[in-house]
Design a protein around this motif. Sequence first.
Motif, PDB file in Angstrom:
ATOM      1  N   GLN A 168       0.854  -1.183   0.000  1.00  0.00           N
ATOM      2  CA  GLN A 168       0.000   0.000   0.000  1.00  0.00           C
ATOM      3  C   GLN A 168       0.893   1.238   0.000  1.00  0.00           C
ATOM      4  O   GLN A 168       1.878   1.285   0.732  1.00  0.00           O
ATOM      5  N   THR A 169       0.542   2.219  -0.819  1.00  0.00           N
ATOM      6  CA  THR A 169       1.288   3.471  -0.875  1.00  0.00           C
ATOM      7  C   THR A 169       0.439   4.608  -0.312  1.00  0.00           C
ATOM      8  O   THR A 169      -0.777   4.495  -0.209  1.00  0.00           O
ATOM      9  N   CYS A 170       1.107   5.681   0.066  1.00  0.00           N
ATOM     10  CA  CYS A 170       0.402   6.826   0.651  1.00  0.00           C
ATOM     11  C   CYS A 170      -0.470   7.539  -0.375  1.00  0.00           C
ATOM     12  O   CYS A 170      -1.509   8.083  -0.038  1.00  0.00           O
ATOM     13  N   GLU A 171      -0.027   7.558  -1.605  1.00  0.00           N
ATOM     14  CA  GLU A 171      -0.748   8.208  -2.702  1.00  0.00           C
ATOM     15  C   GLU A 171      -0.872   7.223  -3.858  1.00  0.00           C
ATOM     16  O   GLU A 171      -0.069   6.304  -3.975  1.00  0.00           O
ATOM     17  N   PRO A 172      -1.834   7.409  -4.763  1.00  0.00           N
ATOM     18  CA  PRO A 172      -1.934   6.521  -5.929  1.00  0.00           C
ATOM     19  C   PRO A 172      -0.659   6.589  -6.771  1.00  0.00           C
ATOM     20  O   PRO A 172      -0.150   7.672  -7.056  1.00  0.00           O
ATOM     21  N   THR A 173      -0.138   5.442  -7.122  1.00  0.00           N
ATOM     22  CA  THR A 173       1.075   5.338  -7.923  1.00  0.00           C
ATOM     23  C   THR A 173       1.119   3.968  -8.584  1.00  0.00           C
ATOM     24  O   THR A 173       0.286   3.119  -8.314  1.00  0.00           O
ATOM     25  N   THR A 174       2.076   3.766  -9.444  1.00  0.00           N
ATOM     26  CA  THR A 174       2.322   2.447 -10.025  1.00  0.00           C
ATOM     27  C   THR A 174       3.560   1.869  -9.349  1.00  0.00           C
ATOM     28  O   THR A 174       4.226   2.554  -8.579  1.00  0.00           O
ATOM     29  N   GLY A 175       3.880   0.638  -9.654  1.00  0.00           N
ATOM     30  CA  GLY A 175       5.064   0.007  -9.088  1.00  0.00           C
ATOM     31  C   GLY A 175       5.283  -1.338  -9.724  1.00  0.00           C
ATOM     32  O   GLY A 175       4.516  -1.764 -10.587  1.00  0.00           O
ATOM     33  N   GLU A 176       6.350  -2.002  -9.301  1.00  0.00           N
ATOM     34  CA  GLU A 176       6.626  -3.321  -9.835  1.00  0.00           C
ATOM     35  C   GLU A 176       7.322  -4.178  -8.799  1.00  0.00           C
ATOM     36  O   GLU A 176       7.836  -3.677  -7.791  1.00  0.00           O
ATOM     37  N   VAL A 177       7.315  -5.475  -9.056  1.00  0.00           N
ATOM     38  CA  VAL A 177       7.998  -6.436  -8.209  1.00  0.00           C
ATOM     39  C   VAL A 177       9.120  -7.042  -9.018  1.00  0.00           C
ATOM     40  O   VAL A 177       8.919  -7.472 -10.157  1.00  0.00           O
ATOM     41  N   GLU A 178      10.303  -7.056  -8.441  1.00  0.00           N
ATOM     42  CA  GLU A 178      11.445  -7.744  -9.034  1.00  0.00           C
ATOM     43  C   GLU A 178      11.624  -9.040  -8.257  1.00  0.00           C
ATOM     44  O   GLU A 178      11.678  -9.023  -7.023  1.00  0.00           O
ATOM     45  N   CYS A 179      11.706 -10.161  -8.956  1.00  0.00           N
ATOM     46  CA  CYS A 179      11.821 -11.465  -8.316  1.00  0.00           C
ATOM     47  C   CYS A 179      13.054 -12.184  -8.843  1.00  0.00           C
ATOM     48  O   CYS A 179      13.250 -12.286 -10.059  1.00  0.00           O
ATOM     49  N   LEU A 180      13.890 -12.667  -7.925  1.00  0.00           N
ATOM     50  CA  LEU A 180      15.057 -13.467  -8.282  1.00  0.00           C
ATOM     51  C   LEU A 180      14.700 -14.919  -8.001  1.00  0.00           C
ATOM     52  O   LEU A 180      14.625 -15.331  -6.848  1.00  0.00           O
ATOM     53  N   VAL A 181      14.449 -15.680  -9.070  1.00  0.00           N
ATOM     54  CA  VAL A 181      14.081 -17.081  -8.925  1.00  0.00           C
ATOM     55  C   VAL A 181      15.339 -17.913  -8.724  1.00  0.00           C
ATOM     56  O   VAL A 181      15.365 -18.860  -7.963  1.00  0.00           O
ATOM     57  N   ALA A 182      16.385 -17.555  -9.389  1.00  0.00           N
ATOM     58  CA  ALA A 182      17.713 -18.155  -9.259  1.00  0.00           C
ATOM     59  C   ALA A 182      18.697 -17.018  -9.506  1.00  0.00           C
ATOM     60  O   ALA A 182      18.302 -15.971 -10.037  1.00  0.00           O
ATOM     61  N   PRO A 183      19.953 -17.197  -9.138  1.00  0.00           N
ATOM     62  CA  PRO A 183      20.900 -16.084  -9.339  1.00  0.00           C
ATOM     63  C   PRO A 183      20.910 -15.543 -10.768  1.00  0.00           C
ATOM     64  O   PRO A 183      21.083 -14.354 -10.984  1.00  0.00           O
ATOM     65  N   GLU A 184      20.668 -16.408 -11.731  1.00  0.00           N
ATOM     66  CA  GLU A 184      20.703 -15.960 -13.130  1.00  0.00           C
ATOM     67  C   GLU A 184      19.326 -15.671 -13.711  1.00  0.00           C
ATOM     68  O   GLU A 184      19.214 -15.245 -14.856  1.00  0.00           O
ATOM     69  N   GLU A 185      18.263 -15.870 -12.942  1.00  0.00           N
ATOM     70  CA  GLU A 185      16.912 -15.636 -13.465  1.00  0.00           C
ATOM     71  C   GLU A 185      16.202 -14.545 -12.672  1.00  0.00           C
ATOM     72  O   GLU A 185      15.845 -14.713 -11.525  1.00  0.00           O
ATOM     73  N   ARG A 186      15.986 -13.431 -13.333  1.00  0.00           N
ATOM     74  CA  ARG A 186      15.333 -12.267 -12.742  1.00  0.00           C
ATOM     75  C   ARG A 186      14.036 -12.013 -13.503  1.00  0.00           C
ATOM     76  O   ARG A 186      14.027 -11.970 -14.725  1.00  0.00           O
ATOM     77  N   ARG A 187      12.931 -11.843 -12.749  1.00  0.00           N
ATOM     78  CA  ARG A 187      11.628 -11.574 -13.376  1.00  0.00           C
ATOM     79  C   ARG A 187      11.043 -10.291 -12.807  1.00  0.00           C
ATOM     80  O   ARG A 187      11.304  -9.932 -11.667  1.00  0.00           O
ATOM     81  N   PHE A 188      10.215  -9.646 -13.620  1.00  0.00           N
ATOM     82  CA  PHE A 188       9.532  -8.429 -13.191  1.00  0.00           C
ATOM     83  C   PHE A 188       8.039  -8.578 -13.471  1.00  0.00           C
ATOM     84  O   PHE A 188       7.649  -9.149 -14.487  1.00  0.00           O
ATOM     85  N   ALA A 189       7.225  -8.068 -12.566  1.00  0.00           N
ATOM     86  CA  ALA A 189       5.770  -8.007 -12.772  1.00  0.00           C
ATOM     87  C   ALA A 189       5.332  -6.652 -12.250  1.00  0.00           C
ATOM     88  O   ALA A 189       5.821  -6.187 -11.221  1.00  0.00           O
TER      89      ALA A 189
END
Length: 187
Positions: free
Chosen positions: A60-81
């Motif tokens: 939850q943010t104080c004001e309306p905004t966008t954002g993303e999640v960075e996920c490291l599944v393995a050291p060499e595999e990075r995903r964003f949503a």
Amino acid sequence: MATSMLTGACRVAPLRWAQRAAALLCLAAAALHAAETPTALEAGPYLTGLAKDRITVSWQTCEPTTGEVECLVAPEERRFAESARAARMHHVTLSGLPPATRCSYRVIVGPEATPFFTFRTAPAKPEPVCFAVYGDTRSNPKYHARVAQAIQAHRPAFVLYTGDYATDGRDRAQWVEQFFAPAAELL
């Protein structure tokens, strides 16, 4: 000699015209910078919807905004949503994850990012698991923090919270003060 007046707990000396103009320019610049700066997280991140191949990251943010999640599944595999729609409440599902895998994630809002946190996806087949069930911590944030720390020490696979999060569920500040802040590390 300039006289001083007392305002609240601060002593304020009268300003000359040039000092007032400079102060107003500084305030205007600070307000403009604040408007361009992303909003800080008010609560979270926290995890819900755990499955063998997905999990939902919420914040939850104080004001309306966008954002993303960075996920490291393995050291060499990075995903964003991403949470592409400007809102205060964000729910981003990371899917296609391998079962029984420890992943790291962080929330990014503008140039700000949380530290990395970890979760483990559910196993593909049933297996014994450590979990916690608790609730009714409203209006006692100090005790809630102690309970959350005790639960965290056992590193449960998941936690079920039975309710009574805040004294008045319509008051956003109570949610932060009575639930999210005391249980932040556990969540």
